[in-house]
Motif scaffolding. Structure first.
Motif, short mmCIF file in Angstrom:
data_model
loop_
_atom_site.label_atom_id
_atom_site.label_comp_id
_atom_site.label_asym_id
_atom_site.label_seq_id
_atom_site.Cartn_x
_atom_site.Cartn_y
_atom_site.Cartn_z
N THR A 1 1.06 -1.14 -0.07
CA THR A 1 0.04 0.04 0.09
C THR A 1 1.18 1.27 0.00
OG1 THR A 1 0.59 0.21 2.27
CG2 THR A 1 -1.73 -1.28 1.27
N PRO A 2 0.19 2.29 -0.40
CA PRO A 2 0.86 4.09 -0.40
C PRO A 2 1.60 4.03 0.87
CG PRO A 2 -0.95 4.02 -1.74
CD PRO A 2 -1.37 2.49 -1.20
N PHE A 3 1.23 4.08 2.49
CA PHE A 3 1.08 3.48 3.80
C PHE A 3 2.70 3.00 3.40
CE2 PHE A 3 1.50 2.45 8.03
CZ PHE A 3 1.60 3.20 8.04
N VAL A 4 2.59 1.77 3.17
CA VAL A 4 3.73 0.78 3.61
C VAL A 4 4.94 1.53 3.59
CG1 VAL A 4 4.36 -1.32 3.34
CG2 VAL A 4 2.11 -0.99 3.96
N CYS A 5 4.61 1.86 1.46
CA CYS A 5 5.94 2.55 0.62
C CYS A 5 6.84 3.88 1.59
CB CYS A 5 5.59 2.09 0.01
SG CYS A 5 6.61 3.06 -1.77
N ARG A 6 5.82 4.49 1.42
CA ARG A 6 6.27 5.62 2.41
C ARG A 6 6.84 5.46 4.21
NH1 ARG A 6 1.09 7.62 0.83
NH2 ARG A 6 0.26 7.69 2.65
N GLU B 1 0.30 6.60 -8.07
CA GLU B 1 0.76 7.36 -6.88
C GLU B 1 1.87 6.48 -7.38
OE1 GLU B 1 0.73 7.77 -2.48
OE2 GLU B 1 -0.81 7.82 -3.14
N SER B 2 3.21 7.31 -7.99
CA SER B 2 4.63 6.09 -7.72
C SER B 2 5.94 6.77 -7.07
CB SER B 2 4.99 6.37 -9.39
OG SER B 2 3.10 6.00 -10.32
N TYR B 3 6.18 5.43 -6.69
CA TYR B 3 7.81 5.63 -5.73
C TYR B 3 8.40 4.80 -6.54
CZ TYR B 3 4.12 7.66 -2.57
OH TYR B 3 2.96 7.98 -1.87
N VAL B 4 9.37 5.45 -6.36
CA VAL B 4 11.23 4.44 -5.92
C VAL B 4 12.05 4.73 -5.35
CG1 VAL B 4 12.15 6.14 -7.72
CG2 VAL B 4 12.95 4.11 -8.10
N ARG B 5 12.57 3.19 -4.56
CA ARG B 5 13.70 3.77 -3.38
C ARG B 5 15.39 4.59 -4.01
NH1 ARG B 5 10.61 2.18 0.86
NH2 ARG B 5 9.55 0.50 0.66
N PRO B 6 15.93 5.32 -3.29
CA PRO B 6 17.15 6.47 -4.05
C PRO B 6 17.39 4.76 -4.35
CG PRO B 6 16.22 6.61 -1.53
CD PRO B 6 15.62 5.92 -1.24
N GLU B 7 18.60 4.24 -3.23
CA GLU B 7 19.23 2.85 -3.64
C GLU B 7 18.88 1.86 -5.26
OE1 GLU B 7 16.45 0.29 -1.05
OE2 GLU B 7 17.41 2.84 -1.49
N LYS B 8 17.61 2.18 -5.30
CA LYS B 8 17.68 1.64 -6.69
C LYS B 8 17.35 2.36 -7.92
CE LYS B 8 15.49 -1.72 -4.37
NZ LYS B 8 16.31 -2.95 -4.64
N VAL C 1 20.12 9.93 -15.04
CA VAL C 1 19.42 8.64 -14.02
C VAL C 1 18.82 7.84 -14.27
CG1 VAL C 1 18.21 8.56 -11.57
CG2 VAL C 1 19.08 10.79 -11.83
N ASP C 2 19.34 6.37 -14.69
CA ASP C 2 19.15 5.78 -14.70
C ASP C 2 17.94 4.42 -13.95
OD1 ASP C 2 20.42 5.71 -17.22
OD2 ASP C 2 22.15 4.75 -16.63
N VAL C 3 17.28 4.49 -14.32
CA VAL C 3 15.82 3.66 -13.84
C VAL C 3 15.54 2.09 -14.30
CG1 VAL C 3 13.45 4.28 -12.58
CG2 VAL C 3 14.70 6.15 -13.37
N ASP C 4 15.47 1.25 -13.57
CA ASP C 4 14.74 0.27 -14.21
C ASP C 4 13.69 -0.15 -13.54
OD1 ASP C 4 14.46 -2.30 -13.79
OD2 ASP C 4 16.29 -2.88 -13.20
N PRO C 5 12.76 -0.23 -14.35
CA PRO C 5 10.84 0.08 -14.43
C PRO C 5 10.57 -1.34 -13.51
CG PRO C 5 11.85 -0.76 -16.16
CD PRO C 5 12.84 -0.62 -15.72
N ARG C 6 11.72 -2.24 -13.00
CA ARG C 6 11.08 -2.88 -11.70
C ARG C 6 11.27 -2.42 -10.84
NH1 ARG C 6 15.22 -7.74 -12.44
NH2 ARG C 6 16.41 -6.38 -12.32
N TRP C 7 11.26 -1.54 -10.45
CA TRP C 7 11.35 -1.08 -8.93
C TRP C 7 10.43 0.68 -8.70
CZ3 TRP C 7 13.42 -5.27 -6.49
CH2 TRP C 7 14.30 -6.02 -6.58
N ILE C 8 10.17 -0.15 -9.46
CA ILE C 8 9.25 1.40 -9.01
C ILE C 8 7.57 0.65 -8.80
CG2 ILE C 8 7.35 3.02 -10.93
CD1 ILE C 8 10.00 3.70 -12.46
N LEU C 9 7.02 1.28 -8.07
CA LEU C 9 6.16 1.06 -7.72
C LEU C 9 4.74 1.53 -7.42
CD1 LEU C 9 7.07 0.00 -3.71
CD2 LEU C 9 7.14 -1.70 -5.35
N GLN C 10 3.77 1.50 -8.41
CA GLN C 10 2.58 1.99 -7.81
C GLN C 10 1.03 1.94 -7.76
OE1 GLN C 10 2.79 2.43 -12.66
NE2 GLN C 10 3.41 4.39 -12.26
N TYR C 11 0.40 2.95 -7.20
CA TYR C 11 -0.73 2.68 -6.75
C TYR C 11 -1.89 3.27 -7.63
CZ TYR C 11 2.68 0.70 -3.46
OH TYR C 11 3.81 0.35 -2.25
N PRO C 12 -3.12 2.52 -7.52
CA PRO C 12 -4.03 3.68 -8.35
C PRO C 12 -4.35 4.83 -7.64
CG PRO C 12 -4.56 0.74 -8.02
CD PRO C 12 -3.29 1.18 -7.05
#
Length: 351
Positions: free
Chosen positions: A234-239, A269-276, A338-349
């Motif tokens: 969920t977005p809460f867990v991600c944040r 609603e989309s997030y990615v962690r800095p180390e990813k 900044v290279d981004v691997d889409p596997r690590w992008i977390l998206q929530y409706p």
């Protein structure tokens, strides 16, 4: 071993735990994680028998213990402040439960003085307490040693379940790291089913076999540390767990515009962690199907890694670079990619 079935706990109009459904397996190190006031300690205390649920059932090994007194649940509890007896020495504190039993508590086991001594010495050794410390008053011990006494007192009764309510929160950071490693080793050695409450994400991730994340009395997600962190439900867990970058629609559109780019929902609603994320020179060979051009805003040094703030599109991203991972150090104003691997992008409706 433990089952919460639609458990509610309310204090007047305030519902501290709401419709909690949860299973904990025998031998697990299971953590209830969340911010202050999320209901994690209330859930633990209801399992211990200190708080009465207002709805639902709690089962231990298939037995309904919802209305069973605490002393008949075969659980050991370690409190945040340890709750040691200041007038007793270490040995007397550890042996307290055995002494009470010997004095004839209902359904108590008769424990001889010799057996008390044997069990206290054995559990002291297993919890890292020297025999020379057993005759000291608990006030003479350090915080870490007092924590060991509290755990030893709970384990000497050989409970089926060990409950720990933020037992490391009163210790300094370095000692917390040391003791949590020892606690994990001890739990594996003893094999007791352990339920641990904390608001500290790092503690939860390093100690647990599985984690339940709660917010405002509601269960958000249950999973392994890897699942909770890398695939936040969920977005809460991600944040709440770790650091993250929230991606704007402009960034998502840019990431999805190149050849072979991933299909991303720009409205989510989309997030990615800095180390990813991966930082590279603009002309370096790409190592990811998606990237963003940007410029360095600043850098903070953390010893094991550096965090760069990079301006991209209409926002800034934090990018974590491990020490030694790059021979290059960028300065403010430098152009980067900044290279981004889409596997690590977390998206929530979007709600």
């Amino acid at each position: 071993m433990i089952r919460f079935e639609d458990v509610d706990v309310a204090f007047g109009e305030h519902r501290a735990v709401s419709h909690l459904d949860l299973e904990i397996q025998e031998g697990e190190f299971f953590t209830l994680l969340g911010p202050s006031g999320c209901g994690k300690t209330t859930a633990l205390r209801s399992l211990a028998g200190f708080v009465q649920p207002t709805g639902g059932r709690i089962l231990i090994a298939g037995r309904d213990v919802t209305r069973v007194p605490s002393e008949k649940r075969e659980v050991g509890m370690v409190f945040q402040n340890y709750a040691l007896f200041p007038s007793m020495n270490v040995r007397e504190n550890i042996a307290f439960g055995l002494t009470v039993n010997k004095r004839g508590q209902t359904d108590a086991k008769k424990v001889s003085k010799a057996e008390q001594t044997r069990r206290v010495n054995e559990i002291a050794d297993r919890t890292g307490l020297a025999l020379s410390q057993l005759d000291k008053n608990v006030s003479e011990l350090s915080g870490g040693q007092q924590q060991r006494v509290a755990i030893a007192r709970a384990l000497v009764l050989t409970p089926r379940i060990l409950l720990l309510d933020e037992p490391l929160s009163n210790l300094d950071a370095k000692l917390r790291v040391q003791l949590r490693e020892q606690l994990k080793e001890l739990q594996h050695e003893v094999g007791v089913t352990t339920v641990y409450v904390t608001h500290d994400q790092e503690e939860a991730l390093t100690l647990s076999d599985r984690i339940a994340v709660l917010d405002a009395g509601h269960l958000q997600q249950v999973g392994t540390p890897e699942e909770i962190y890398d695939r936040s439900g969920t977005p809460f867990v991600c944040r709440f767990i770790g650091e993250n970058n929230r991606l704007t629609p402009a960034v998502l559109i840019s990431l999805g515009s190149g050849p072979g780019a991933p299909a991303l929902d720009a409205t989510a609603e989309s997030y990615v962690r800095p180390e990813k994320l991966h930082l590279a020179a603009p002309d370096a060979a790409a190592n990811s199907p998606a990237s963003l051009d940007g410029s360095v805003v600043g850098r903070t040094y953390h010893g094991s890694h550096s965090v760069y703030t990079v301006a991209v599109e209409d926002t800034t991203l934090r990018v974590s670079v491990p020490a030694g991972a790059s021979a290059h150090q960028w300065d403010a104003g430098d152009a980067v990619r900044v290279d981004v691997d889409p596997r690590w992008i977390l998206q929530y409706p979007a709600v």
